[in-house]
Scaffold this active site. Structure first.
Site, PDB file in Angstrom:
ATOM      1  N   ASP A 124       0.960  -1.217   0.088  1.00 27.22           N
ATOM      2  CA  ASP A 124      -0.016   0.006   0.056  1.00 27.22           C
ATOM      3  C   ASP A 124       0.701   1.127  -0.012  1.00 27.22           C
ATOM      4  OD1 ASP A 124       1.026  -0.798   2.595  1.00 27.22           O
ATOM      5  OD2 ASP A 124      -0.537   0.769   3.532  1.00 27.22           O
ATOM      6  N   GLU A 127      -1.874   8.942  -1.903  1.00 31.50           N
ATOM      7  CA  GLU A 127      -2.791   8.024  -1.288  1.00 31.50           C
ATOM      8  C   GLU A 127      -4.246   8.737  -1.123  1.00 31.50           C
ATOM      9  OE1 GLU A 127      -3.064   5.592   2.865  1.00 31.50           O
ATOM     10  OE2 GLU A 127      -1.644   7.157   2.855  1.00 31.50           O
ATOM     11  N   ASP A 178      -6.469  -2.587  -2.223  1.00 24.12           N
ATOM     12  CA  ASP A 178      -5.626  -1.513  -3.266  1.00 24.12           C
ATOM     13  C   ASP A 178      -5.157  -2.520  -4.315  1.00 24.12           C
ATOM     14  OD1 ASP A 178      -5.481  -1.056  -0.431  1.00 24.12           O
ATOM     15  OD2 ASP A 178      -4.008   0.536  -0.567  1.00 24.12           O
ATOM     16  N   TRP A 213     -12.082  -5.546  -0.512  1.00 23.47           N
ATOM     17  CA  TRP A 213     -10.668  -5.773  -0.122  1.00 23.47           C
ATOM     18  C   TRP A 213     -10.653  -7.572  -0.363  1.00 23.47           C
ATOM     19  CZ3 TRP A 213     -12.068  -1.137   0.608  1.00 23.47           C
ATOM     20  CH2 TRP A 213     -11.381  -0.194   1.035  1.00 23.47           C
ATOM     21  N   HIS A 244       1.541   5.854  -3.656  1.00 23.90           N
ATOM     22  CA  HIS A 244       0.016   4.705  -3.122  1.00 23.90           C
ATOM     23  C   HIS A 244      -0.613   4.576  -4.564  1.00 23.90           C
ATOM     24  CE1 HIS A 244      -3.004   3.137  -1.057  1.00 23.90           C
ATOM     25  NE2 HIS A 244      -2.540   3.235   0.179  1.00 23.90           N
ATOM     26  N   ARG A 262       6.339   4.226   5.063  1.00 23.59           N
ATOM     27  CA  ARG A 262       6.135   4.605   6.409  1.00 23.59           C
ATOM     28  C   ARG A 262       6.206   3.059   7.163  1.00 23.59           C
ATOM     29  NH1 ARG A 262       0.247   6.156   4.776  1.00 23.59           N
ATOM     30  NH2 ARG A 262      -0.852   4.221   4.625  1.00 23.59           N
ATOM     31  N   ASP A 263       5.585   2.966   8.358  1.00 25.60           N
ATOM     32  CA  ASP A 263       5.505   1.745   8.953  1.00 25.60           C
ATOM     33  C   ASP A 263       4.535   0.985   9.075  1.00 25.60           C
ATOM     34  OD1 ASP A 263       3.968   3.572  10.314  1.00 25.60           O
ATOM     35  OD2 ASP A 263       4.500   3.246  12.367  1.00 25.60           O
ATOM     36  N   GLU A 264       4.256   0.521   7.646  1.00 24.14           N
ATOM     37  CA  GLU A 264       3.097  -0.190   6.961  1.00 24.14           C
ATOM     38  C   GLU A 264       3.739  -1.203   6.004  1.00 24.14           C
ATOM     39  OE1 GLU A 264      -1.388   0.349   6.014  1.00 24.14           O
ATOM     40  OE2 GLU A 264      -0.038   2.108   6.801  1.00 24.14           O
TER      41      GLU A 264
END
Length: 883
Positions: free
Chosen positions: A484, A762, A497, A550, A783, A488-490
């Site tokens: 995604d 995003e 997506d 999703w 994104h 960042r911390d993901e």
């Protein structure tokens, strides 16, 4: 020269000429681009019936394959040892399954093909290609090894083993995997250009192994095989809440080297307790936080023969085997790609030294430096600058995205990380000794090795930049799994997506193998009740599953890949998962209504800051869920039809009728108005055929009115956006679709472009109109989800469309729809049959179209604003019409 001699020479010349001409005619047909299961010369085929594909090349129009002949042998000289052959009178050239004797494991097979065309010409045999079968469970003799004691250190462990090869080598093959990430070496060099091996999979179910041909890397006498390990996704920080050691707390290495000598004897060298391990210069390495490397601790020569091991080198420990399966690679590895030089180096208002590479990208910076031992250089990474022009990292949340290098104090030193990657355009440099110059840094883009397949350009520079942004968003987020966001911390494989973008992805790059691999993980992480997680591989709670749009990734991507590549195999492999997902919805539905559970809804739809008059485009989440229930059921029916499952076609067709009937009763007024008067509500109802024919036209008109009511702006989120322009075009409103596409104000696709974006954001307003930022909690500038408009751009602007009943572009619809004051557009797509091109210009009331159709394919040409419809075969064509 006498007459007889002259006549003889003349006849001989003519004979040679006609022989040459005949040979030329014979060779008008050729085969190229051979693959096995979407891969070129793959090394770890687990499929017991690997599938062969090739493309035809011909200079003659209307060329179709009429027959093929495949032969397969156990040596490069196939004719001396034919193991299997197949000859068919058929036009099939894509994914033809092997159906010979059982293939031996860990064995290289060689194959080639020749074809006959509809003009009676036969090609030469293709160059010989190969594939190698993978290991069966019992073939593994190596042991999993780890460091002695508990694996608590942040530093990367280094492993080595010196081996002696007593004879001359015929071949050497290494099979390698790890718990964590590994970088394998032999005799002083990396064994491959692959990164982040063994890749990220649903580790509790299966771990991939890689296979390397080391024949040229090894030699008679002393050799060293070695590796270092990183935390990676396995042990490192992943997911939310500072989650660590999700899959395990111990890094491990598994390596098996099989050598065949020229005299025919064999020898196997395995990881075991005779290997040695120590820590080295990689002090810490984490995907989110970056890497710390102390060059003073380098183990010079550690991966070469003759290296003297100090007392710090301890015997490796044997670790438990585990229950997970070891599987061969089915997707592309992660490799290096574009190399970017700094656009500029400057001082920010806060006085920080920042490098601008001009492109938001994913990978890392290669740094050169000279300085005293112990000098620490820190590289911090960011996507954007703030309104004042300062380095901005608040949107990274807790991810540090820093690489720290400590010099050892020799001549020029070069650093790049091993087990981490960053998402960035800007790099802040701290502690650099001396003046930082542009030649001291290069940025390297790193992503899965997918062949570019699509190009798209128009007379509008903003659209061309949008296409650029879509492509770079895909590059940055297709790093082994479809993530995604890469900064960042993901960095997780969000399913919503991926399904939204998959069709666009298949235009830009060859993603057949990429999604084949990832969909195996979707099946592996699917819950026992059939629900599908929010992210795959699933590092969230088990209950985080089942959201409409999703979880429907289980049905949407297999069908999209079938259409794009003609791959019936992905439907066969995923059909069980598709069925489990639809059956799950049915199990929780009440009276055929899916009106329970958590749903993200139309994620990140338009929400103005001060919504006093109810302008937020809120779409009822359960209404959305009902439309995706219908869509997944329809796709399951489609797959069942392709696979010949007649009973299930009937069963789920009856269910689909009930789903749509329940939708009408619950969510649509008798006059055809949905309970949510939003663009997304109309779009999903029309895209998924939720409304009876008699209601559709008025619904399309209401959609158009809604768009105009918002000043010709979209208000859709992740679920409505991919279909918005498709629906408008389907119901004859290309003008509105173009108006939306070319809208430059917020919210729109071109608003970020006008703000200087080089990837897809995003949020529609990641950077607001006043130059401030959206919330720091969730604001990625790389994104791909909203890049799903690329699918409409290819299909409508340049008009390159697949045809459902002959997928993979076996049959092509070329149907460009000019608009938006464009004067030209051009697109190419490298399909499984070859290059398709559609290029047009519009000037002085004349529309000119140039088309290329590959051999073994056909097309229908629809010229705009005419009733002209032309059926064509392969070749190059030019069309003109009044416009």
């Amino acid at each position: 020269m006498n007459k007889a001699h002259y006549l003889t020479r003349t006849l001989l010349t003519c004979a040679l000429f006609f022989t040459f001409l005949s040979k030329g005619l014979t060779q008008q047909i050729a085969v190229k681009d051979l693959t096995v299961d979407h891969l070129v010369n793959p090394f770890s085929i687990d499929n017991p019936k690997p599938r062969f594909s090739w493309k035809l090349s011909s200079s003659v129009k209307n060329t179709m394959q009429s027959g093929y002949e495949i032969r397969l042998g156990s040596t490069e000289k196939i004719t001396k040892n034919i193991f299997w052959s197949a000859k068919q009178n058929a036009d099939q050239s894509v994914l033809i399954p092997y159906n010979g004797p059982e293939l031996a494991s860990k064995t290289k097979y060689y194959w080639q093909v020749r074809v006959t065309d509809n003009h009676g010409k036969t090609s030469d045999w293709s160059p010989v290609q190969y594939f190698q079968t993978g290991l069966k469970p019992n073939d593994w003799t190596a042991k999993w090894i780890t460091v002695a004691g508990k694996d608590t250190a942040l530093a990367s462990p280094y492993f080595r083993k010196e081996i002696n090869l007593s004879k001359n080598i015929k071949s050497a093959t290494a099979y390698v995997t790890a718990k964590g990430l590994y970088e394998a070496h032999v005799n002083g060099a990396r064994v491959s250009d692959d990164y982040f091996t063994p890749g990220w999979t649903s580790y509790k179910d299966h771990i991939q192994y890689q296979v390397y041909d080391l024949t040229k890397s090894l030699h008679k006498g002393a050799n060293v095989i070695a590796a270092l390990l990183g935390d990676g996704w396995y042990k490192g920080r992943i997911g939310f809440s500072n989650q660590k050691q999700f899959y395990g707390d111990t890094r491990g290495l598994l390596l098996q080297l099989e050598v065949v000598y020229t005299d025919g004897t064999k020898e196997i060298f395995n990881t075991d307790e005779t290997w040695k391990s120590t820590n080295g210069p990689v002090l810490a390495s984490n995907i989110y936080d970056g890497e710390t490397y102390d060059a003073r601790k380098e183990l010079t020569g550690w991966d070469k023969a003759g290296y003297e091991e100090s007392e710090a080198w301890k015997p490796a420990a044997i670790m438990a085997k585990g229950t997970e399966k070891l599987v061969g690679m089915s997707g592309p590895s992660v490799t290096k790609h574009e190399v970017l030089k700094p656009l500029k180096i400057f001082k920010t208002p806060l006085g920080e030294t920042v490098v601008d590479f001009g492109q938001n990208m994913v990978g890392w910076v290669v740094l050169k430096a000279r300085g005293a031992a112990g000098t620490q250089i820190t590289l911090s990474h960011a996507e954007v600058l703030d309104k004042a022009g300062n380095f901005y990292t608040a949107n990274l949340r807790s991810a540090k995205q820093k690489n720290i290098y400590i010099l050892k104090g020799v001549a020029e030193e070069v650093f790049e990380p091993h087990f981490t990657f960053q998402g960035f355009r800007y790099v802040k440099v701290e502690g650099y000794p001396g003046e930082l110059k542009a030649e001291d840094l290069t940025a390297v883009a790193v992503y899965s090795n997918m062949k570019p397949t699509g190009t798209f350009s128009t007379s509008n520079p903003l659209l061309n930049q949008l296409q650029h942004n879509i492509q770079w968003g895909q590059k940055g987020n297709f790093v082994d799994v479809p993530t995604d966001c890469p900064q960042r911390d993901e960095r997780l494989g969000w399913t919503g997506d991926a399904q939204a973008f998959a069709a666009t992805a298949a235009y830009n790059m060859d993603v057949a193998a990429f999604f084949t691999k990832w969909m195996k993980d979707v099946s592996a992480d699917q819950l026992p009740n059939g629900s599908v997680p929010f992210v795959v591989p699933n590092v969230l709670n088990a209950r985080d599953a089942g959201s409409a749009g999703w979880a429907d990734v289980a049905t949407i991507i297999p069908w999209n890949m079938y259409i794009a590549y003609g791959d019936k195999g992905i439907l066969e492999n995923q059909y069980g998962s598709m069925k489990k997902w639809v059956d799950y919805i049915s199990s929780v539905a009440q009276n055929n209504l899916w009106n329970s559970g958590f749903h993200f809804g139309d994620w990140l739809f338009y929400r103005p800051n001060d919504d006093n008059d109810g302008r937020a485009a809120v779409t009822d989440k359960y209404m959305i869920a009902q439309t995706f229930y219908a869509y997944s059921t329809q796709l399951l029916i489609n797959a069942a039809h392709v696979l010949g499952k007649a009973e299930e076609v009937k069963q789920y067709s009856e269910l689909l009728n009930k789903i749509k009937a329940a939708y009408l009763v619950e969510y649509v007024t008798p006059n055809g108005k949905p309970v949510s008067n939003t663009q997304t509500a109309y779009v999903l109802a029309l895209q998924f055929d939720m409304l009876p024919e008699k209601m559709r036209e008025q619904a399309a008109q209401r959609l158009v009115q809604n768009v105009r009511d918002y000043g010709t702006h979209l208000t859709t989120g992740f679920l409505g956006t991919p279909y918005l322009c498709h629906v408008l075009s389907r119901f004859g409103h290309d003008d509105v679709a173009y108006d939306l596409l070319l809208q430059e104000g917020y919210p729109s696709w071109l608003f970020p472009v006008k703000q200087g974006a080089t990837t897809i954001w995003e949020r529609w307003d990641g950077i607001k109109q006043d130059g401030t930022f959206q919330t720091t909690d969730m604001n990625s500038f790389n994104h791909y989800a909203y890049g799903a408009i690329g699918d409409w751009m290819y299909k409508n602007i340049v008009g390159i469309n697949p045809v459902v009943d002959q997928p993979g572009y076996k049959y092509i619809l070329i149907s460009p729809k000019p608009g938006g004051k464009l004067t030209s557009a051009s697109g190419e797509l490298e399909t499984v049959y070859g290059t398709v091109k559609s290029s047009w210009t519009l000037a002085d009331g004349t529309f000119k179209l140039d088309v290329i159709i590959p051999a073994n394919a056909k097309a229908t040409i629809l010229l705009p604003k005419t009733n002209k419809r032309e059926e064509i075969g392969s070749g190059t064509y030019h069309f003109e019409s009044k416009y």
